[in-house]
Design a protein around this motif. Structure first.
Motif, PDB file in Angstrom:
ATOM      1  N   LYS A   1       0.844  -1.185   0.000  1.00  0.00           N
ATOM      2  CA  LYS A   1       0.000   0.000   0.000  1.00  0.00           C
ATOM      3  C   LYS A   1       0.883   1.239   0.000  1.00  0.00           C
ATOM      4  O   LYS A   1       1.864   1.314   0.742  1.00  0.00           O
ATOM      5  CB  LYS A   1      -0.907   0.009   1.234  1.00  0.00           C
ATOM      6  CG  LYS A   1      -1.891   1.165   1.276  1.00  0.00           C
ATOM      7  CD  LYS A   1      -2.816   1.050   2.486  1.00  0.00           C
ATOM      8  CE  LYS A   1      -3.795   2.193   2.549  1.00  0.00           C
ATOM      9  NZ  LYS A   1      -4.708   2.086   3.715  1.00  0.00           N
ATOM     10  N   LEU A   2       0.536   2.192  -0.879  1.00  0.00           N
ATOM     11  CA  LEU A   2       1.288   3.443  -1.002  1.00  0.00           C
ATOM     12  C   LEU A   2       0.342   4.629  -0.857  1.00  0.00           C
ATOM     13  O   LEU A   2      -0.753   4.616  -1.427  1.00  0.00           O
ATOM     14  CB  LEU A   2       1.968   3.528  -2.369  1.00  0.00           C
ATOM     15  CG  LEU A   2       3.427   3.093  -2.496  1.00  0.00           C
ATOM     16  CD1 LEU A   2       3.826   3.122  -3.970  1.00  0.00           C
ATOM     17  CD2 LEU A   2       4.333   4.001  -1.695  1.00  0.00           C
ATOM     18  N   ALA A   3       0.782   5.650  -0.131  1.00  0.00           N
ATOM     19  CA  ALA A   3      -0.046   6.840   0.025  1.00  0.00           C
ATOM     20  C   ALA A   3      -0.120   7.629  -1.279  1.00  0.00           C
ATOM     21  O   ALA A   3      -1.116   8.297  -1.560  1.00  0.00           O
ATOM     22  CB  ALA A   3       0.513   7.724   1.139  1.00  0.00           C
TER      23      ALA A   3
ATOM     24  N   PHE B   1       6.851   1.658   1.495  1.00  0.00           N
ATOM     25  CA  PHE B   1       5.402   1.481   1.472  1.00  0.00           C
ATOM     26  C   PHE B   1       4.792   1.765   2.840  1.00  0.00           C
ATOM     27  O   PHE B   1       5.441   1.596   3.873  1.00  0.00           O
ATOM     28  CB  PHE B   1       5.059   0.045   1.050  1.00  0.00           C
ATOM     29  CG  PHE B   1       5.602  -0.345  -0.291  1.00  0.00           C
ATOM     30  CD1 PHE B   1       4.890  -0.086  -1.444  1.00  0.00           C
ATOM     31  CD2 PHE B   1       6.832  -0.972  -0.400  1.00  0.00           C
ATOM     32  CE1 PHE B   1       5.387  -0.446  -2.693  1.00  0.00           C
ATOM     33  CE2 PHE B   1       7.348  -1.342  -1.634  1.00  0.00           C
ATOM     34  CZ  PHE B   1       6.618  -1.075  -2.787  1.00  0.00           C
ATOM     35  N   GLN B   2       3.527   2.164   2.832  1.00  0.00           N
ATOM     36  CA  GLN B   2       2.786   2.300   4.083  1.00  0.00           C
ATOM     37  C   GLN B   2       2.595   0.930   4.723  1.00  0.00           C
ATOM     38  O   GLN B   2       2.739   0.772   5.936  1.00  0.00           O
ATOM     39  CB  GLN B   2       1.410   2.928   3.813  1.00  0.00           C
ATOM     40  CG  GLN B   2       1.386   4.430   3.721  1.00  0.00           C
ATOM     41  CD  GLN B   2      -0.035   4.914   3.530  1.00  0.00           C
ATOM     42  OE1 GLN B   2      -0.720   4.477   2.611  1.00  0.00           O
ATOM     43  NE2 GLN B   2      -0.482   5.803   4.393  1.00  0.00           N
ATOM     44  N   GLU B   3       2.231  -0.033   3.904  1.00  0.00           N
ATOM     45  CA  GLU B   3       2.055  -1.410   4.347  1.00  0.00           C
ATOM     46  C   GLU B   3       2.690  -2.318   3.307  1.00  0.00           C
ATOM     47  O   GLU B   3       2.608  -2.049   2.106  1.00  0.00           O
ATOM     48  CB  GLU B   3       0.565  -1.753   4.491  1.00  0.00           C
ATOM     49  CG  GLU B   3      -0.178  -0.913   5.510  1.00  0.00           C
ATOM     50  CD  GLU B   3      -1.667  -1.224   5.540  1.00  0.00           C
ATOM     51  OE1 GLU B   3      -2.062  -2.269   4.964  1.00  0.00           O
ATOM     52  OE2 GLU B   3      -2.421  -0.423   6.109  1.00  0.00           O
ATOM     53  N   TYR B   4       3.335  -3.373   3.788  1.00  0.00           N
ATOM     54  CA  TYR B   4       3.991  -4.290   2.859  1.00  0.00           C
ATOM     55  C   TYR B   4       4.142  -5.656   3.518  1.00  0.00           C
ATOM     56  O   TYR B   4       4.573  -5.753   4.675  1.00  0.00           O
ATOM     57  CB  TYR B   4       5.373  -3.768   2.458  1.00  0.00           C
ATOM     58  CG  TYR B   4       6.129  -4.701   1.528  1.00  0.00           C
ATOM     59  CD1 TYR B   4       5.903  -4.678   0.159  1.00  0.00           C
ATOM     60  CD2 TYR B   4       7.045  -5.624   2.032  1.00  0.00           C
ATOM     61  CE1 TYR B   4       6.579  -5.540  -0.693  1.00  0.00           C
ATOM     62  CE2 TYR B   4       7.727  -6.487   1.188  1.00  0.00           C
ATOM     63  CZ  TYR B   4       7.481  -6.440  -0.174  1.00  0.00           C
ATOM     64  OH  TYR B   4       8.148  -7.298  -1.008  1.00  0.00           O
TER      65      TYR B   4
ATOM     66  N   ASN C   1      13.169   7.028   1.484  1.00  0.00           N
ATOM     67  CA  ASN C   1      13.238   5.822   2.324  1.00  0.00           C
ATOM     68  C   ASN C   1      14.163   4.741   1.775  1.00  0.00           C
ATOM     69  O   ASN C   1      13.910   3.541   1.918  1.00  0.00           O
ATOM     70  CB  ASN C   1      11.833   5.239   2.530  1.00  0.00           C
ATOM     71  CG  ASN C   1      10.897   6.187   3.240  1.00  0.00           C
ATOM     72  OD1 ASN C   1      11.253   6.797   4.232  1.00  0.00           O
ATOM     73  ND2 ASN C   1       9.690   6.341   2.710  1.00  0.00           N
ATOM     74  N   GLY C   2      15.257   5.166   1.141  1.00  0.00           N
ATOM     75  CA  GLY C   2      16.241   4.206   0.659  1.00  0.00           C
ATOM     76  C   GLY C   2      15.928   3.579  -0.680  1.00  0.00           C
ATOM     77  O   GLY C   2      16.668   2.713  -1.157  1.00  0.00           O
TER      78      GLY C   2
END
Length: 245
Positions: free
Chosen positions: A4-6, A56-59, A232-233
């Motif tokens: 999930k990406l914002a 990612f927000q969620e991964y 974030n790298g």
């Protein structure tokens, strides 16, 4: 794999950059994140893009590795439908890739997955003569102007300054960047010069909105490495082979 990406547009830019080089690709998902790599059909460029789990927000993934084979053009066409405010959700299930945009209007798309052979990522250890860092916007805007004049980009370093030059049938043009003038963040190395296909180098600048900084490394008669630094790298590496002068 579930992610999930914002900002849906940031992932759209990544896939658009890949689309410039390869029609089909494996998205390699591991617990560390996802990686996309391969050589273009003409074997002029090698790309390697890494989006760590922290991007990612969620991964999450099941197991140690998942290969998600996609038609890049089809995926890019879907992602270009994203609005500025959209969040993006991606997951693969039962040989299908499900893409959901969550914003003012929820939209869902499903793409078939491809069964593609997993290629081996090569180890590249070029001895670059010169390296410079600058803002991606400055680099991309210079290429936009120069590409209208000629199809061959000449990269040259002189006294640690970086020179971008084209030689057209009717006119020549060049743009020079320097640390002292503030257009380079940093630079080091010796004088070098090499020529590259403008289309290939320009194609990498699809990441201009997703990456604030680019590091350019090259030498005489060797590939240029264009390293785009994302949040974030995350990064995008593009190696473009030189043209014979």
């Amino acid at each position: 794999m579930k992610a999930k990406l914002a900002n849906a547009l940031s992932f759209s830019d990544v896939i658009s950059a890949v689309e410039n080089f390869m029609p089909e690709v494996n998205i390699v998902a591991t617990p560390d994140g996802i990686k996309i790599y391969g050589v273009d059909t003409a074997k002029v460029a090698f790309i390697s893009i890494f989006l760590p789990s922290s991007y990612f927000q969620e991964y999450s993934i099941e197991g140690e590795k998942e290969l998600i084979g996609v038609n890049v053009g089809d995926l890019s066409d879907v992602l270009k439908r994203a609005d500025k405010e959209d969040e993006l959700e991606i997951n693969n299930k039962e040989n299908k890739l499900m893409i959901r945009f969550n914003g003012n209007l929820e939209r869902k798309f499903v793409l078939p997955l491809l069964s593609l052979e997993e290629g081996r990522e090569p180890t590249l250890n070029f001895q670059f003569s010169y390296r410079a860092k600058m803002t991606t916007n400055n680099f991309a805007e210079a290429l936009d102007v120069l590409s209208e004049i000629g199809g061959v980009l000449i990269l040259q370093s002189k006294d640690t300054n970086l020179i971008l030059q084209v030689e057209g049938d009717m006119s020549n043009a060049k743009v020079e960047f320097s640390v002292s003038g503030g257009s380079l963040i940093e630079a080091d190395g010796v004088d070098a010069r090499s020529s590259y296909s403008m289309d290939y180098v320009l194609g990498t600048t699809m990441l201009r909105k997703s990456a604030d900084i680019i590091e350019i490394s090259f030498g005489t008669e060797i590939p240029v490495r264009l390293h785009y630094e994302m949040p974030n790298g995350a990064y995008g590496d593009f190696y473009v082979a030189p043209r014979a002068e």
